[in-house]
Design a protein around this motif. Structure first.
Motif, PDB file in Angstrom:
ATOM      1  N   GLU A  26      45.705  51.155  39.107  1.00  6.28           N
ATOM      2  CA  GLU A  26      46.413  51.645  37.943  1.00  6.28           C
ATOM      3  C   GLU A  26      47.673  52.427  38.297  1.00  6.28           C
ATOM      4  OE1 GLU A  26      43.412  53.658  35.668  1.00  6.28           O
ATOM      5  OE2 GLU A  26      42.061  51.949  35.852  1.00  6.28           O
ATOM      6  N   ILE A  27      47.755  52.956  39.516  1.00  5.68           N
ATOM      7  CA  ILE A  27      48.926  53.742  39.881  1.00  5.68           C
ATOM      8  C   ILE A  27      50.167  52.873  40.046  1.00  5.68           C
ATOM      9  CG2 ILE A  27      47.533  55.485  41.043  1.00  5.68           C
ATOM     10  CD1 ILE A  27      48.397  54.260  43.719  1.00  5.68           C
ATOM     11  N   SER A  28      50.001  51.540  40.166  1.00  4.67           N
ATOM     12  CA  SER A  28      51.136  50.654  40.393  1.00  4.67           C
ATOM     13  C   SER A  28      51.664  50.039  39.102  1.00  4.67           C
ATOM     14  CB  SER A  28      50.750  49.535  41.370  1.00  4.67           C
ATOM     15  OG  SER A  28      49.763  48.713  40.796  1.00  4.67           O
ATOM     16  N   GLY A  29      51.268  50.587  37.968  1.00  7.52           N
ATOM     17  CA  GLY A  29      51.793  50.090  36.703  1.00  7.52           C
ATOM     18  C   GLY A  29      50.842  49.186  35.954  1.00  7.52           C
ATOM     19  N   HIS A  30      49.644  48.974  36.468  1.00  7.30           N
ATOM     20  CA  HIS A  30      48.661  48.174  35.757  1.00  7.30           C
ATOM     21  C   HIS A  30      48.118  48.959  34.575  1.00  7.30           C
ATOM     22  CE1 HIS A  30      48.483  44.897  38.638  1.00  7.30           C
ATOM     23  NE2 HIS A  30      48.459  45.784  39.604  1.00  7.30           N
ATOM     24  N   GLY A  31      47.580  48.239  33.615  1.00  3.25           N
ATOM     25  CA  GLY A  31      46.950  48.885  32.489  1.00  3.25           C
ATOM     26  C   GLY A  31      45.649  49.564  32.893  1.00  3.25           C
ATOM     27  N   ALA A  32      45.141  50.396  32.006  1.00  3.72           N
ATOM     28  CA  ALA A  32      43.894  51.101  32.268  1.00  3.72           C
ATOM     29  C   ALA A  32      42.766  50.107  32.505  1.00  3.72           C
ATOM     30  CB  ALA A  32      43.561  52.012  31.092  1.00  3.72           C
ATOM     31  N   GLY A  33      41.914  50.428  33.442  1.00  2.00           N
ATOM     32  CA  GLY A  33      40.758  49.589  33.723  1.00  2.00           C
ATOM     33  C   GLY A  33      40.975  48.548  34.803  1.00  2.00           C
ATOM     34  N   TYR A  34      42.129  48.575  35.472  1.00  2.00           N
ATOM     35  CA  TYR A  34      42.406  47.546  36.479  1.00  2.00           C
ATOM     36  C   TYR A  34      41.404  47.602  37.623  1.00  2.00           C
ATOM     37  CZ  TYR A  34      44.975  44.658  39.827  1.00  2.00           C
ATOM     38  OH  TYR A  34      45.334  43.677  40.739  1.00  2.00           O
ATOM     39  N   ASP A  35      41.157  48.802  38.153  1.00  2.00           N
ATOM     40  CA  ASP A  35      40.235  48.917  39.283  1.00  2.00           C
ATOM     41  C   ASP A  35      38.829  48.461  38.904  1.00  2.00           C
ATOM     42  OD1 ASP A  35      42.276  49.888  40.853  1.00  2.00           O
ATOM     43  OD2 ASP A  35      41.811  51.990  40.447  1.00  2.00           O
ATOM     44  N   ALA A  36      38.418  48.768  37.682  1.00  2.00           N
ATOM     45  CA  ALA A  36      37.109  48.316  37.216  1.00  2.00           C
ATOM     46  C   ALA A  36      37.073  46.801  37.086  1.00  2.00           C
ATOM     47  CB  ALA A  36      36.777  48.972  35.874  1.00  2.00           C
ATOM     48  N   ALA A  37      38.209  46.195  36.688  1.00  2.00           N
ATOM     49  CA  ALA A  37      38.285  44.735  36.571  1.00  2.00           C
ATOM     50  C   ALA A  37      38.168  44.080  37.946  1.00  2.00           C
ATOM     51  CB  ALA A  37      39.592  44.330  35.906  1.00  2.00           C
ATOM     52  N   VAL A  38      38.776  44.698  38.962  1.00  2.00           N
ATOM     53  CA  VAL A  38      38.657  44.175  40.331  1.00  2.00           C
ATOM     54  C   VAL A  38      37.200  44.204  40.777  1.00  2.00           C
ATOM     55  CG1 VAL A  38      39.314  44.511  42.740  1.00  2.00           C
ATOM     56  CG2 VAL A  38      41.014  44.855  40.935  1.00  2.00           C
ATOM     57  N   ASP A  39      36.523  45.304  40.484  1.00  2.00           N
ATOM     58  CA  ASP A  39      35.100  45.414  40.834  1.00  2.00           C
ATOM     59  C   ASP A  39      34.279  44.347  40.108  1.00  2.00           C
ATOM     60  OD1 ASP A  39      35.622  47.593  42.450  1.00  2.00           O
ATOM     61  OD2 ASP A  39      35.099  49.076  40.916  1.00  2.00           O
ATOM     62  N   ARG A  40      34.631  44.093  38.864  1.00  2.00           N
ATOM     63  CA  ARG A  40      33.884  43.108  38.065  1.00  2.00           C
ATOM     64  C   ARG A  40      34.090  41.702  38.624  1.00  2.00           C
ATOM     65  NH1 ARG A  40      34.611  42.233  31.532  1.00  2.00           N
ATOM     66  NH2 ARG A  40      32.604  41.191  31.157  1.00  2.00           N
ATOM     67  N   LEU A  41      35.326  41.377  38.997  1.00  2.00           N
ATOM     68  CA  LEU A  41      35.590  40.065  39.583  1.00  2.00           C
ATOM     69  C   LEU A  41      34.859  39.911  40.914  1.00  2.00           C
ATOM     70  CD1 LEU A  41      37.059  37.353  39.446  1.00  2.00           C
ATOM     71  CD2 LEU A  41      39.039  38.452  40.531  1.00  2.00           C
ATOM     72  N   ALA A  42      34.848  40.975  41.705  1.00  2.00           N
ATOM     73  CA  ALA A  42      34.108  40.939  42.971  1.00  2.00           C
ATOM     74  C   ALA A  42      32.624  40.687  42.708  1.00  2.00           C
ATOM     75  CB  ALA A  42      34.295  42.249  43.728  1.00  2.00           C
ATOM     76  N   SER A  43      32.072  41.306  41.668  1.00  2.00           N
ATOM     77  CA  SER A  43      30.671  41.112  41.325  1.00  2.00           C
ATOM     78  C   SER A  43      30.391  39.662  40.942  1.00  2.00           C
ATOM     79  CB  SER A  43      30.268  42.038  40.178  1.00  2.00           C
ATOM     80  OG  SER A  43      30.349  43.396  40.574  1.00  2.00           O
ATOM     81  N   PHE A  44      31.344  39.039  40.259  1.00  2.00           N
ATOM     82  CA  PHE A  44      31.184  37.639  39.879  1.00  2.00           C
ATOM     83  C   PHE A  44      31.078  36.756  41.123  1.00  2.00           C
ATOM     84  CE2 PHE A  44      33.036  33.446  39.010  1.00  2.00           C
ATOM     85  CZ  PHE A  44      32.260  33.029  37.945  1.00  2.00           C
ATOM     86  N   TRP A  45      31.997  36.942  42.069  1.00  2.00           N
ATOM     87  CA  TRP A  45      31.962  36.127  43.286  1.00  2.00           C
ATOM     88  C   TRP A  45      30.692  36.392  44.089  1.00  2.00           C
ATOM     89  CZ3 TRP A  45      34.344  31.857  43.887  1.00  2.00           C
ATOM     90  CH2 TRP A  45      35.600  31.653  43.297  1.00  2.00           C
ATOM     91  N   GLU A  46      30.256  37.639  44.090  1.00  2.00           N
ATOM     92  CA  GLU A  46      29.007  37.951  44.787  1.00  2.00           C
ATOM     93  C   GLU A  46      27.822  37.272  44.101  1.00  2.00           C
ATOM     94  OE1 GLU A  46      30.457  42.312  46.494  1.00  2.00           O
ATOM     95  OE2 GLU A  46      29.213  42.185  44.687  1.00  2.00           O
ATOM     96  N   ALA A  47      27.867  37.184  42.786  1.00  2.00           N
ATOM     97  CA  ALA A  47      26.803  36.489  42.060  1.00  2.00           C
ATOM     98  C   ALA A  47      26.768  35.011  42.402  1.00  2.00           C
ATOM     99  CB  ALA A  47      26.994  36.670  40.555  1.00  2.00           C
ATOM    100  N   LEU A  48      27.926  34.449  42.781  1.00  2.00           N
ATOM    101  CA  LEU A  48      27.995  33.042  43.198  1.00  2.00           C
ATOM    102  C   LEU A  48      27.584  32.861  44.655  1.00  2.00           C
ATOM    103  CD1 LEU A  48      29.348  32.701  40.470  1.00  2.00           C
ATOM    104  CD2 LEU A  48      31.170  31.399  41.563  1.00  2.00           C
ATOM    105  N   GLY A  49      27.309  33.976  45.347  1.00  2.00           N
ATOM    106  CA  GLY A  49      26.831  33.908  46.722  1.00  2.00           C
ATOM    107  C   GLY A  49      27.858  34.279  47.770  1.00  2.00           C
ATOM    108  N   SER A  50      29.071  34.635  47.345  1.00  2.00           N
ATOM    109  CA  SER A  50      30.138  34.944  48.292  1.00  2.00           C
ATOM    110  C   SER A  50      30.040  36.362  48.829  1.00  2.00           C
ATOM    111  CB  SER A  50      31.509  34.777  47.626  1.00  2.00           C
ATOM    112  OG  SER A  50      31.783  33.442  47.320  1.00  2.00           O
ATOM    113  N   ARG A  51      30.653  36.561  49.985  1.00  2.00           N
ATOM    114  CA  ARG A  51      30.911  37.894  50.508  1.00  2.00           C
ATOM    115  C   ARG A  51      32.372  38.214  50.199  1.00  2.00           C
ATOM    116  NH1 ARG A  51      28.917  37.474  56.625  1.00  2.00           N
ATOM    117  NH2 ARG A  51      29.661  35.352  56.382  1.00  2.00           N
ATOM    118  N   VAL A  52      32.633  39.355  49.610  1.00  2.00           N
ATOM    119  CA  VAL A  52      33.973  39.667  49.107  1.00  2.00           C
ATOM    120  C   VAL A  52      34.684  40.649  50.021  1.00  2.00           C
ATOM    121  CG1 VAL A  52      35.300  40.634  47.188  1.00  2.00           C
ATOM    122  CG2 VAL A  52      33.284  39.205  46.731  1.00  2.00           C
ATOM    123  N   GLU A  53      35.936  40.329  50.333  1.00  2.00           N
ATOM    124  CA  GLU A  53      36.816  41.191  51.124  1.00  2.00           C
ATOM    125  C   GLU A  53      38.087  41.439  50.318  1.00  2.00           C
ATOM    126  OE1 GLU A  53      37.882  43.088  54.957  1.00  2.00           O
ATOM    127  OE2 GLU A  53      36.012  42.168  54.302  1.00  2.00           O
TER     128      GLU A  53
END
Length: 318
Positions: free
Chosen positions: A159-186
């Motif tokens: 969010e400090i780079s001009g993104h809207g509120a909730g950006y960091d939480a959205a990144v975490d959510r997308l990471a959770s999706f890939w993990e649910a598909l079996g991936s390891r996220v970096e």
């Protein structure tokens, strides 16, 4: 959907633009593993889209805007060179708070294209699942494609780079999706991603394409002999070289700086090898081969066996 599936659900609905190997695999995995409640599909290729419908991969949409309108996350599963245009076509129809991501193996140029879209209420998070085969099209996908494989996300500084509120939480959510598909996220900087992938994927593919072409073009060896007497090493090159030409053309055009940097180093090392062979320097050759053999063992121990079917990645939409 079972109670177990519901507990794993990350998104109520995802939209997949491009129903090739990667897109169709995301659709299959998201449904099978319960990571998404519903899947919307769009592809500019009507034949591919129709086939995806026949396979039951998701709900077919006639336009990209219809596909993304109600989605919590939109996955652009198309060649790198087409991502900017596709993103521009869908961004206006996306709902506030949705995630826009991709699966391309080049991140620098894609990140710039996506950032220029200008909607602060849509969370733009470039991504790259490092998985695939040389096959393409809706029939090529399978739900287990991403299991045990890395998925790299290249978000900006939140969010400090001009993104809207909730950006960091959205990144975490997308990471959770890939993990649910079996991936390891970096998570990784886009520039570093492009250099790492130039070494581990892009230049190896370029070498594969080139050695196959060289073997075919040698006047002293006939095409029939190349086909008939192909040893295991050459067969591996031909398998890699079978990957989608459109996708790989776009990769090299969009990651040219990193690829040229790696090719420069490769050329220096090849010159040293040429000198060792010319001078009969067996010690140099033996030491290099021993070192390379050790790296191969490390790859196997890390669970990234390049002889597995996921090597030779193809993110084509067709």
């Amino acid at each position: 959907m079972s109670a177990t599936d519901a507990s794993r659900q990350v998104f109520a609905r995802v939209a997949i633009v491009g129903v090739g190997l990667i897109g169709s695999s995301i659709a299959r995995a998201a449904t099978e593993k319960g990571a998404a409640g519903a899947v919307s599909l769009f592809d500019a290729d009507a034949g591919a889209l129709g086939r995806a419908g026949e396979l039951g991969l998701g709900e077919i949409r006639d336009t990209i805007a219809e596909a993304v309108r109600d989605a919590d996350a939109v996955f652009l599963c198309i060649p790198v060179g087409a991502i900017g245009q596709a993103a521009a076509a869908c961004i206006g129809a996306m709902k506030s708070g949705a995630i826009l991501t991709d699966v391309g193996s080049v991140k620098g140029n894609v990140a710039r294209d996506l950032k220029a879209l200008g909607r602060r209420d849509v969370h733009v998070i470039p991504g790259h699942p490092i998985a695939g085969t040389e096959r393409s099209g809706p029939d090529a996908g399978f739900a287990s494609l991403f299991e045990g494989r890395w998925c790299i996300l290249t978000p900006e500084a939140g969010e400090i780079s001009g993104h809207g509120a909730g950006y960091d939480a959205a990144v975490d959510r997308l990471a959770s999706f890939w993990e649910a598909l079996g991936s390891r996220v970096e998570r990784m900087d886009a520039t570093r991603h492009d250099l790492v992938l130039a070494i581990t994927s892009h230049v190896p593919h370029l070498i594969a394409y080139n050695i196959v072409a060289t073997a075919h073009d040698m006047e002293s060896v006939t095409e029939g002999e190349v086909v008939k007497f192909s040893a295991a090493g050459f067969r591996d090159f031909t398998r890699i070289a079978a990957s989608d030409p459109t996708m790989w053309r776009d990769v090299f055009l969009n990651n040219r700086e990193a690829v040229l940097e790696v090719l420069g180093r490769f050329d220096d090392d090849l010159t040293a090898l040429r000198k060792a062979i010319r001078n009969g320097d067996g010690a140099t050759l033996f030491n290099l081969f021993t070192h390379a053999r050790g790296i191969r063992r490390e790859i196997i121990e890390a669970g990234q066996d390049i002889s597995a079917p996921n090597f030779g990645r193809d993110e084509s939409k067709t």
